[in-house]
Design a protein around this motif. Structure first.
Motif, short mmCIF file in Angstrom:
data_model
loop_
_atom_site.label_atom_id
_atom_site.label_comp_id
_atom_site.label_asym_id
_atom_site.label_seq_id
_atom_site.Cartn_x
_atom_site.Cartn_y
_atom_site.Cartn_z
N ASP A 78 0.83 -1.20 0.00
CA ASP A 78 0.00 0.00 0.00
C ASP A 78 0.86 1.26 0.00
OD1 ASP A 78 0.98 -0.25 2.53
OD2 ASP A 78 -0.94 -0.06 3.56
N GLY A 79 2.07 1.13 -0.50
CA GLY A 79 2.97 2.27 -0.55
C GLY A 79 3.85 2.39 0.67
N SER A 80 3.52 1.71 1.73
CA SER A 80 4.36 1.71 2.92
C SER A 80 5.46 0.67 2.74
CB SER A 80 3.52 1.40 4.17
OG SER A 80 3.03 0.08 4.11
N THR A 81 6.28 0.50 3.73
CA THR A 81 7.35 -0.50 3.65
C THR A 81 6.81 -1.91 3.82
OG1 THR A 81 7.80 -0.27 6.01
CG2 THR A 81 9.10 1.10 4.50
N ASP A 82 5.58 -2.02 4.28
CA ASP A 82 4.98 -3.34 4.52
C ASP A 82 4.42 -3.92 3.23
OD1 ASP A 82 5.37 -3.05 7.36
OD2 ASP A 82 3.68 -1.65 7.32
N ALA A 83 4.70 -5.17 3.00
CA ALA A 83 4.14 -5.89 1.86
C ALA A 83 3.73 -7.27 2.36
CB ALA A 83 5.15 -6.02 0.73
N VAL A 84 2.67 -7.79 1.79
CA VAL A 84 2.18 -9.12 2.17
C VAL A 84 2.34 -10.04 0.97
CG1 VAL A 84 0.17 -10.43 2.92
CG2 VAL A 84 0.53 -8.13 3.78
N LYS A 85 3.00 -11.17 1.19
CA LYS A 85 3.18 -12.16 0.14
C LYS A 85 1.87 -12.93 -0.04
CE LYS A 85 6.23 -15.89 -1.28
NZ LYS A 85 7.37 -16.73 -0.91
N VAL A 86 1.42 -13.03 -1.29
CA VAL A 86 0.15 -13.69 -1.61
C VAL A 86 0.44 -14.86 -2.54
CG1 VAL A 86 -2.11 -13.41 -2.68
CG2 VAL A 86 -1.11 -11.52 -1.40
N LYS A 87 -0.23 -15.98 -2.28
CA LYS A 87 -0.13 -17.15 -3.14
C LYS A 87 -1.54 -17.45 -3.66
CE LYS A 87 1.65 -21.85 -3.24
NZ LYS A 87 2.32 -22.91 -2.46
N TYR A 88 -1.65 -17.59 -4.97
CA TYR A 88 -2.95 -17.82 -5.60
C TYR A 88 -2.82 -18.93 -6.63
CZ TYR A 88 -7.08 -16.98 -8.48
OH TYR A 88 -8.24 -17.14 -9.19
N THR A 89 -3.75 -19.86 -6.59
CA THR A 89 -3.79 -20.92 -7.60
C THR A 89 -5.09 -20.76 -8.37
OG1 THR A 89 -2.52 -22.40 -6.18
CG2 THR A 89 -3.75 -23.40 -7.99
N GLY A 90 -4.95 -20.47 -9.65
CA GLY A 90 -6.12 -20.25 -10.50
C GLY A 90 -5.76 -19.32 -11.64
N ILE A 91 -6.77 -18.94 -12.37
CA ILE A 91 -6.57 -18.05 -13.51
C ILE A 91 -6.74 -16.61 -13.03
CG2 ILE A 91 -7.43 -17.38 -15.77
CD1 ILE A 91 -8.39 -20.29 -16.09
N LEU A 92 -5.71 -15.81 -13.25
CA LEU A 92 -5.76 -14.41 -12.86
C LEU A 92 -6.61 -13.61 -13.83
CD1 LEU A 92 -2.02 -13.84 -11.94
CD2 LEU A 92 -3.95 -13.78 -10.38
N PRO A 93 -7.21 -12.51 -13.37
CA PRO A 93 -7.95 -11.64 -14.30
C PRO A 93 -7.02 -11.10 -15.39
CG PRO A 93 -8.36 -11.02 -12.02
CD PRO A 93 -7.28 -12.03 -12.00
N ASP A 94 -7.56 -10.82 -16.55
CA ASP A 94 -6.76 -10.32 -17.67
C ASP A 94 -6.05 -9.02 -17.35
OD1 ASP A 94 -7.43 -12.47 -19.25
OD2 ASP A 94 -9.12 -11.46 -20.20
N LEU A 95 -6.65 -8.17 -16.55
CA LEU A 95 -6.07 -6.87 -16.24
C LEU A 95 -5.13 -6.89 -15.04
CD1 LEU A 95 -9.20 -4.67 -16.90
CD2 LEU A 95 -7.23 -5.02 -18.37
N PHE A 96 -4.81 -8.04 -14.53
CA PHE A 96 -3.89 -8.16 -13.41
C PHE A 96 -2.48 -7.87 -13.90
CE2 PHE A 96 -0.82 -10.54 -10.92
CZ PHE A 96 -1.19 -10.23 -9.63
N ARG A 97 -1.81 -6.93 -13.25
CA ARG A 97 -0.41 -6.62 -13.58
C ARG A 97 0.22 -5.85 -12.42
NH1 ARG A 97 -3.55 -3.69 -17.10
NH2 ARG A 97 -3.52 -1.45 -16.82
N GLU A 98 1.51 -5.72 -12.47
CA GLU A 98 2.25 -5.04 -11.41
C GLU A 98 1.89 -3.56 -11.37
OE1 GLU A 98 6.31 -5.91 -12.26
OE2 GLU A 98 6.08 -8.03 -11.76
N GLY A 99 1.80 -3.02 -10.16
CA GLY A 99 1.51 -1.61 -9.98
C GLY A 99 0.03 -1.26 -10.03
N GLN A 100 -0.83 -2.21 -10.25
CA GLN A 100 -2.26 -1.95 -10.35
C GLN A 100 -2.97 -2.37 -9.07
OE1 GLN A 100 -3.85 -0.43 -12.98
NE2 GLN A 100 -1.78 -0.08 -13.67
#
Length: 170
Positions: A78-100
């Protein structure tokens, strides 16, 4: 039974029925509630493992790692130093990309800091941002009001008008 006692019995029965209905509704809602968190919130107050939540923020730059099959790992920040690692199994949405913007739903795996998502929602166009995420980013100064829906909507209207003029003249 007197008339007064009958009236009181009917009122008491009605109140009991209403109370039972309210309790059933509250129980049903408590089973399907998924609270919304951002990475900074999770850093302040961790969530118990296997508690269903929604995690929202931005997909971290350079964090998307595609595994075997349809497994994908990425970081939500969320712009802070904190990031949460996410694991997903499945088909991602077409508009999924970095920075979005992204909203994931799932729970933390027991004994790890990895968020296992069963649902991933990506923003559907260039101007959409989930209200909760936009409010948090605005409060942190990362979201500029002039770059929102209104400004980009005006640009699109201008492009449509120009495109129509071009189509009208062969």
């Amino acid at each position: 039974m007197t008339r007064k006692q009958k009236r009181l019995a009917v009122i008491a029965g009605g109140m009991g029925f209403i109370l039972a209905a309210v309790l059933l509704v509250m129980f049903a809602f408590s089973q399907s509630v998924a609270y919304f968190y951002m990475p900074a919130d999770l850093a302040k107050t961790p969530v118990a493992p296997e508690t269903r939540i929604r995690l929202g923020g931005l997909v971290g730059e350079g964090s998307v790692v595609r595994g075997t099959g349809s497994t994908v790992e990425f970081a939500v920040t969320d712009g802070s130093t904190d990031a949460v690692k996410v694991k997903y199994t499945g088909i991602l949405p077409d508009l999924f990309r970095e920075g979005q913007g992204v909203v994931t739903e799932g729970m933390f795996a027991a004994g790890t800091n990895v968020f296992v998502a069963d649902t991933v929602l990506a923003k559907h166009d260039e101007t959409y941002m989930p209200k909760d995420v936009a409010d948090r980013l605005k409060s942190q100064g990362l979201w500029k009001e002039g770059q929102g829906q209104e400004a980009q909507g005006q640009e699109l209207k201008g492009q449509k008008a120009q495109g129509q003029e071009v189509k009208a003249t062969p």
